[in-house]
Scaffold this motif. Structure first.
Motif: not given
Length: 268
Positions: A189, A191, A194-196, A199-200, A202-204, A206-207
């Motif tokens: 993901t 964001v 950066h890519y995660i 992802a949680t 919350e992070e998703e 903001q993607m």
């Protein structure tokens, strides 16, 4: 990466009922990654190969999002997400329309070419969601397929009047489905810059985009799917693939270990 927990479907729902009401599932598993939990069941039914692929069986994937898992799953939100996940899993696991690159070997499902095949109905249910649903469902499908026994079939010597071979399906002998080439799915993901991995929610939220890559133990890429409207530079995608390959090795090893533990527990 979050810890992964696997148990056979017996512990989650009655083992004689699949998620769409088909009786006597041939294989099933429950997977929990972090706070995301899903159940997958596999039902094998005899069918007829398609005219375009007479040498292959068929695999159909359907995902249902429980309204208790997430408030957003209520009403049309659940229908949209269920269809989106089902389509993404088809792309990641079944390759192109021709079947090229498929992570699930449909040619192993043929009984009589052009006449009879096994159709696998893969049904998934999202119990709880804390992000990274596609990867959890991919892991559950791999686990459920490793737990799937397909009845042995004997072909009668003579044919029926309509030319369709007569078959005898065993109630006692089963063939274990080969999952050596079945991939796992790794979603990266993006964001900001950066890519995660994993992802949680919350992070998703903001993607800008997310790329899901299915990779098997041999390191072969079986499928790719993307979410989000933002474009990605080819060099970024290549870097994502490199990261996904590295993470997939860890996940496959962990998954295989959990499957072995679940099998041992089931036999004890």
């Amino acid at each position: 990466m979050c810890q992964c927990f696997i148990a056979w479907h017996l512990q989650g729902c009655p083992n004689d009922l699949t998620l769409t009401g088909r009786l006597r599932a041939n294989g099933s598993a429950r997977v929990r990654i972090g706070a995301t939990e899903v159940i997958v069941s596999v039902k094998a039914e005899l069918g007829k190969p398609s005219l375009m692929q007479p040498d292959k069986g068929k695999v159909l994937i359907y995902i249902d999002c429980s309204s208790t898992a997430e408030p957003a799953f209520e009403g049309r939100g659940a229908d949209w997400l269920s269809a989106d996940l089902s389509n993404a899993l088809q792309r990641c696991l079944l390759g192109a329309k021709s079947g090229a690159g498929a992570g699930i070997d449909c040619s192993s499902l043929v009984v009589v070419e052009g006449k009879i095949c096994w159709d696998l109905y893969i049904d998934g249910l999202v119990i709880s969601s804390d992000g990274n649903l596609l990867d959890a469902l991919g892991a559950a499908i791999k686990a459920a397929l490793s737990n799937t026994g397909i009845p042995k079939v004997q072909i009668a010597a003579g044919a029926s009047t309509d030319g369709q071979p007569e078959v005898d399906v065993s109630d006692e002998e089963f063939m274990q489905f080969d999952t050596s080439g079945v991939p796992v799915i790794i979603t990266l993901t993006k964001v900001g810059k950066h890519y995660i991995v994993d992802a949680t929610p919350e992070e998703e939220s903001q993607m800008s985009s997310a790329v899901s890559i299915s990779i098997n133990r041999q390191g072969h890429i079986c499928g790719v799917t993307k979410r989000g409207g933002a474009g990605l530079d080819p060099t970024v995608i290549l870097d994502m693939v490199s990261v996904a390959k590295h993470v997939s090795e860890q996940l496959i090893n962990k998954l295989d270990s959990e499957i072995a533990s679940a099998e041992a527990e089931d036999e004890s």
